[in-house]
Design an enzyme around this catalytic site. Structure first.
Site, PDB file in Angstrom:
ATOM      1  N   HIS A 153      65.743  37.298  43.374  1.00 49.44           N
ATOM      2  CA  HIS A 153      65.318  37.624  44.734  1.00 49.44           C
ATOM      3  C   HIS A 153      65.606  36.456  45.680  1.00 49.44           C
ATOM      4  O   HIS A 153      64.790  35.536  45.804  1.00 49.44           O
ATOM      5  CB  HIS A 153      63.810  37.925  44.743  1.00 49.44           C
ATOM      6  CG  HIS A 153      63.390  38.991  43.769  1.00 49.44           C
ATOM      7  ND1 HIS A 153      63.364  38.794  42.400  1.00 49.44           N
ATOM      8  CD2 HIS A 153      62.992  40.282  43.968  1.00 49.44           C
ATOM      9  CE1 HIS A 153      62.959  39.912  41.808  1.00 49.44           C
ATOM     10  NE2 HIS A 153      62.728  40.824  42.726  1.00 49.44           N
ATOM     11  N   HIS A 194      66.329  41.175  49.538  1.00 52.89           N
ATOM     12  CA  HIS A 194      65.032  40.997  48.870  1.00 52.89           C
ATOM     13  C   HIS A 194      65.194  40.760  47.381  1.00 52.89           C
ATOM     14  O   HIS A 194      64.711  39.782  46.841  1.00 52.89           O
ATOM     15  CB  HIS A 194      64.124  42.206  49.103  1.00 52.89           C
ATOM     16  CG  HIS A 194      62.965  42.207  48.149  1.00 52.89           C
ATOM     17  ND1 HIS A 194      61.815  41.492  48.377  1.00 52.89           N
ATOM     18  CD2 HIS A 194      62.805  42.782  46.928  1.00 52.89           C
ATOM     19  CE1 HIS A 194      60.984  41.637  47.348  1.00 52.89           C
ATOM     20  NE2 HIS A 194      61.561  42.418  46.456  1.00 52.89           N
ATOM     21  N   SER A 218      22.357  44.478  36.254  1.00 45.82           N
ATOM     22  CA  SER A 218      22.797  45.371  35.177  1.00 45.82           C
ATOM     23  C   SER A 218      23.571  44.628  34.102  1.00 45.82           C
ATOM     24  O   SER A 218      23.397  44.871  32.916  1.00 45.82           O
ATOM     25  CB  SER A 218      23.696  46.478  35.750  1.00 45.82           C
ATOM     26  OG  SER A 218      22.986  47.296  36.655  1.00 45.82           O
ATOM     27  N   GLU A 226      35.851  43.771  41.652  1.00 47.83           N
ATOM     28  CA  GLU A 226      36.156  43.488  40.248  1.00 47.83           C
ATOM     29  C   GLU A 226      37.502  42.784  40.083  1.00 47.83           C
ATOM     30  O   GLU A 226      37.635  41.842  39.313  1.00 47.83           O
ATOM     31  CB  GLU A 226      36.176  44.789  39.418  1.00 47.83           C
ATOM     32  CG  GLU A 226      34.872  45.569  39.420  1.00 47.83           C
ATOM     33  CD  GLU A 226      34.683  46.372  40.701  1.00 47.83           C
ATOM     34  OE1 GLU A 226      35.678  46.580  41.426  1.00 47.83           O
ATOM     35  OE2 GLU A 226      33.549  46.784  40.968  1.00 47.83           O
ATOM     36  N   HIS A 268      31.571  56.903  34.625  1.00 47.67           N
ATOM     37  CA  HIS A 268      31.049  55.588  34.264  1.00 47.67           C
ATOM     38  C   HIS A 268      31.075  55.323  32.770  1.00 47.67           C
ATOM     39  O   HIS A 268      30.847  54.184  32.343  1.00 47.67           O
ATOM     40  CB  HIS A 268      29.605  55.439  34.782  1.00 47.67           C
ATOM     41  CG  HIS A 268      29.531  55.174  36.253  1.00 47.67           C
ATOM     42  ND1 HIS A 268      30.084  56.012  37.195  1.00 47.67           N
ATOM     43  CD2 HIS A 268      28.982  54.147  36.958  1.00 47.67           C
ATOM     44  CE1 HIS A 268      29.871  55.522  38.406  1.00 47.67           C
ATOM     45  NE2 HIS A 268      29.208  54.396  38.294  1.00 47.67           N
TER      46      HIS A 268
END
Lengths: 668, 668
Positions: free
Chosen positions: B28, B259, B381, B408, B470
């Site tokens: 690149h 690019h 938790s 996260e 979950h």
């Protein structure tokens, strides 16, 4: 409606929510109680919906992105009169078999537009839904397609990275009928939000081209004014609603304690007092229920008017619209695919499967108007665009190709939204290694059983010099691990076409196509109209020199290696078959008899795949061999990598010979 | 330095980059050529570094978040005189075994502070590094710790969702010594950025509390002024550098063509002409090289002054600082762990392993000062905070607990940065199901061999009512699939403690602790000072009523089920052993002899885990049995779910009996 009436109606939501959660001894009361006023204004004054016709295509879409507040949605569905959402369901909140799961699950009850829970997903789904509305309107006109998409999202959703991708994409595409109501309660699980975040949300949304407002979330007149204003803009709209989490709870309101735990009997009794709500649990006073049911009936008139407009359209237009909604494959789909495969078997091109995919797409996108494609800024690499797919832009949504930008997660979640909205079959691409970036959304495609197609190219060390950060090693295995995801890794142009057919026919779940960067020979030179890949695995080449002693199994780019190894073994007079296994999930679904016949009972088995062994053990017998990866890749030209990692026809042959030898020794 | 000199120095970067990429026929060139001016200013005027001492702890950190522009970094390392980065390495760009991988790889060469490539990761690593600097400074003072973290990031990095999490966290924590240089070239792979994005980046960063500037990226004086100003602020700084991608390429500059593909000989020749660079490929004119080497020598003086300051500290302070850098475990670590385990075996608490983890952390965080913990808004938790861990805030970085917010992915990447910075052992928590959100960063922890510990709770259907979105089903398998990740799923408080010991001693990679929400009995009531979990799997209970006929294997919460099933089988006089297998990776590393003895050669094998079968086949013989999940979960109380999905001691017993029966039939 008088002010008292509003608060009574909002309190009905609060009561049902806190009581259902208390009964279940589990749940999140804070958000439903906090957003009850906002939701009441939305559903009694703005939402275009008809509980008696939940599938009405031109209904507004409501997405509860803050899915933990599910009781808010369930309460509203019950109060407005959705038959699915009876009082019994409310009482059975979070119990086995109820429609009222802990987090709203698409398919469990009418009125649930998408499954949420994992934060940020709903917001990004909504972007897809709003985009689908615009694309549909561009095709069928405002008379038939003119609806809004409303979202309730919380601090959590807005902290998640996916929210950035969603917001940015929505602003760029000018999705003016997307309205996000932000539950601005300044509380998250760990405590006040100022523990973790200081973002000026309004400024942030403005930076992405949204119009923004901030209102008192407990002032219904202000909320009403804000939504009305938001409807008028041609940019997506954010309305930050300042609320008190757990509004009504006498001692716990405004604290994280109300976020994710039942209030407790004492607090609930106190809330009843504070709110002036004296009805028993699950009892809604007649007049308040009637007011809600009347709100639900508001949609009957616009829905009937819409049906009348549809009826007045020409026969052709009506048929087109129905076909659009059904998003079916054409009647002659099998023929189209078979005919194209026949040509491929004849021409036998040497071509990367990513390029073969593009060529197949040229045929398929022409035959299946519902297909809308895209890529997360890798169009030229994923080869997901075809000649008949102009881009969808802020000015013109009649196109079929979406430049999602470097937003893999936002793309996947938006595709879920597009599929859920109806009328389209979305597919989108990135590098296979970046399925890691959008995995939560892929999982939701599977959970929601949506036909979303993931075009994942550059599928192994075969991509070469970009190196280990880009080379998938464990990704195919990790995707196979997700229930209801069909992973397809075709070996050549013919299997690639078959993979597309399988993906398009899979109306109950997502498919992932793992495609090569590098050119591969056509192995399926013998035409078969039947889709052999649909069985997941099949014998590509049977033993010729004698009874089958060895079975070589492979997928994708390594099938060629297996074919070469077979040639070496057959030269040694060892009867060897090559099994191509483009999809393990599909193979696992076949009757044992078929599978055994393919795998060759008692034969020596060697599998080869430029990935980890993890999913192959189920097909290998105790002394089965495996040629593949057990580490990350490296940056070098592809051919050198295959040599270095020992993934060669030679290695496969050696393993087979070694196992035969060991068996001979054991006297087997 | 005169203006001419600057451009010559910048062109040295351009030349090396385009030539190396051309030689490799891969790479690149656009970004290195576009950002050469900015990088030259940064490294010749600001960066505090000493190529002769690449490990100098108080060096500034430079992160190339836009990792595809790796030649920019390699050029600079070579030009400034890092011994690792010889011309031979540059010439061997993207070749097997070189230090110059396609994307920069940590550990390959000095000066590479982190592995990048997957967009957005570097930026988020840098947030962690900047945070580590502040925490270190708070502990050891500005005399010893005072360095900046500089990032070069592109449009792609800033479109990625993780960038939002990183920016937001950095702003909230007031990381004033973090400076991001944005390669604002308005080009991404698919074309001009206005194809996909319309964000006002400056406004967006401002919304998160950063100070922002926009400069001409090819005006060194302006760039210099901007960096100097950025250093003065006590907020993180963004400098948008307007550049031309592929600056210098005569026809391709400013286009996406530069690019990600070599420029080609003609274009390179044209660039040489346009830039006024006539040296041959890989030749740097003496005076220009000297100017660069002198720039590299700038750091010698501050580095020596720093060493002098360190020498002048007290013996204690010097020792403390060395210990800090080493981040070793205490000498008596084994004893501490064993002593705590002994107490657990005696007390035999019934306790969720997430809670057992917290209790173990109370002991460990006291013994290991390097540990810094956190959670993505699930502290209560995940139970990741202990009594001696005050929070790290914008005002006070002396604490040990980081409230990462609902981020996260940003958390995991920041932890990578904290680990890479040195001095700390970071651990962070969320729900196991949300490892999907941060998987790309977990993978990089593994690729970079960093000791980052992931505390992942609520690890199965055992979490109950929150439901299928979950409930992990495939996550443990999917994490086991990542090379160099050690996944530990302990069955009780003792194994949890052992898991922590393993994770802390694992200095060459990340560990994931999969912990239960629900309470589990202590099964390791017989104390063992040795860490039995370290072998990955071991016999928890051997057969008693006779020779072992059946081997039951399990992990985590299901070991209890296996123990109960064993009791039932032993009651039927069937000698049965229970194998606890807290870590498959560690088990797989043991000598075959050990593994065979544990698994019981010839015995009937049944595995039980509240997850998919995918990774168990390697331990099960052809007629092995498995009790677990093959679908998503459901929303209901946990005990009902175990019953519904048939994950019970009864089911395990039945399977074992059925296999025994089948074998008897076959005459085995």
């Amino acid at each position: 409606m008088t002010a008292i009436k509003h608060s009574a109606m909002a309190n009905a939501i609060r009561a049902l929510s806190m009581d259902a959660i208390q009964k279940a001894n589990s749940g999140h009361p804070g958000m439903p109680m906090g957003m009850a006023d906002v939701a009441t204004v939305l559903f009694t004054k703005f939402m275009k919906f008809d509980p008696s016709k939940p599938e009405w295509p031109d209904r507004d879409r409501f997405v509860l992105s803050a899915g933990h507040g599910s009781m808010l949605l369930y309460s509203i569905l019950h109060l407005t009169g959705y038959k699915d959402m009876s009082l019994a369901q409310i009482k059975n909140f979070r119990q086995f078999g109820s429609k009222t799961a802990g987090h709203p699950e698409y398919g469990h009850a009418a009125g649930i537009e998408t499954t949420t829970g994992p934060l940020g997903q709903g917001l990004a789904n909504a972007v897809g839904m709003a985009l689908a509305e615009r694309m549909a309107a561009a095709r069928h006109g405002k008379q038939l397609v003119d609806h809004h998409t409303y979202v309730i999202a919380g601090d959590g959703c807005l902290m998640e990275g996916i929210s950035h991708e969603a917001i940015s994409l929505a602003g760029h595409l000018g999705l003016g009928k997307l309205i996000v109501l932000f539950d601005d309660n300044q509380i998250s699980i760990d405590g006040p939000t100022d523990l973790t975040v200081s973002d000026d949300q309004l400024r942030r949304f403005q930076a992405s081209g949204w119009d923004t407002q901030s209102v008192d979330g407990h002032d219904p007149a202000a909320v009403e004014k804000a939504i009305a204003a938001a409807q008028k803009t041609d940019t997506p709209s954010l309305i930050a609603c300042r609320t008190v989490i757990g509004y009504g709870a006498p001692t716990k309101a405004g604290s994280a304690a109300t976020h994710g735990a039942p209030l407790g009997d004492a607090e609930i009794a106190g809330a009843r007092e504070k709110l002036g709500w004296d009805a028993k649990p699950f009892v809604i006073p007649k007049d308040i229920l009637k007011a809600w049911r009347d709100a639900g009936k508001r949609g009957e008139k616009p829905r009937k008017a819409w049906e009348t407009r549809l009826k007045k359209k020409s026969v052709d237009a009506r048929r087109e619209f129905k076909e659009f909604l059904d998003a079916d494959l054409p009647q002659d789909f099998d023929k189209i695919v078979a005919s194209y495969k026949k040509k491929l078997s004849k021409d036998a091109p040497k071509i990367a499967t990513r390029a073969a995919s593009q060529k197949a797409l040229e045929v398929l996108t022409a035959a299946v108007p519902a297909m809308v494609g895209g890529s997360a800024d890798l169009t030229g690499s994923n080869l997901t665009q075809t000649g008949i797919m102009p881009p969808v832009t802020a000015k013109d949504a009649s196109g079929r190709y979406i430049y999602y930008g470097v937003r893999e997660h936002g793309m996947a979640a938006a595709m879920n939204g597009i599929a859920l909205h109806g009328g389209f079959i979305p597919y989108g691409g990135t590098f296979l290694v970046f399925t890691d970036y959008c995995r939560p959304s892929i999982r939701l495609s599977a959970l929601m059983e949506q036909r979303v197609i993931y075009v994942m190219t550059h599928d192994s060390i075969g991509l070469g010099e970009d190196g280990p950060t880009h080379q998938p090693v464990e990704h195919v295995a990790a995707l196979r691990a997700i229930p209801n995801v069909t992973v397809l890794r075709p070996c050549d142009a013919v299997e690639t076409t078959e993979a597309w057919q399988i993906a398009l026919e899979n109306t109950t779940g997502p498919s992932v196509l793992a495609l090569s960067r590098q050119g591969l020979p056509t192995l399926r030179t013998k035409h078969s109209a039947r889709n052999l890949s649909a069985k997941g695995g099949y014998v590509l080449q049977e033993a010729e020199v004698g009874p089958r002693q060895v079975t070589l199994m492979a997928t994708g780019s390594e099938v060629e290696l297996a074919v070469n190894a077979r040639a070496m073994l057959e030269k040694k007079k060892i009867g060897t078959a090559v099994v191509s296994m483009p999809s393990m999930e599909l193979f696992a679904k076949q009757p044992a008899k078929y599978r055994d016949s393919v795998l060759g009972d008692g034969t020596v088995r060697v599998a080869v795949e430029a990935g980890i062994r993890q999913c192959w053990d189920q097909w290998l017998c105790p002394d089965g061999g495996f040629v593949g990866m057990d580490s990350f890749g490296a940056s070098a030209p592809a051919n050198e990598l295959y040599e270095h990692f020992g993934i060669t026809a030679d290695a496969v042959t050696k393993q087979a010979m070694s196992i035969l030898k060991a068996r001979a020794k054991r006297g087997k």
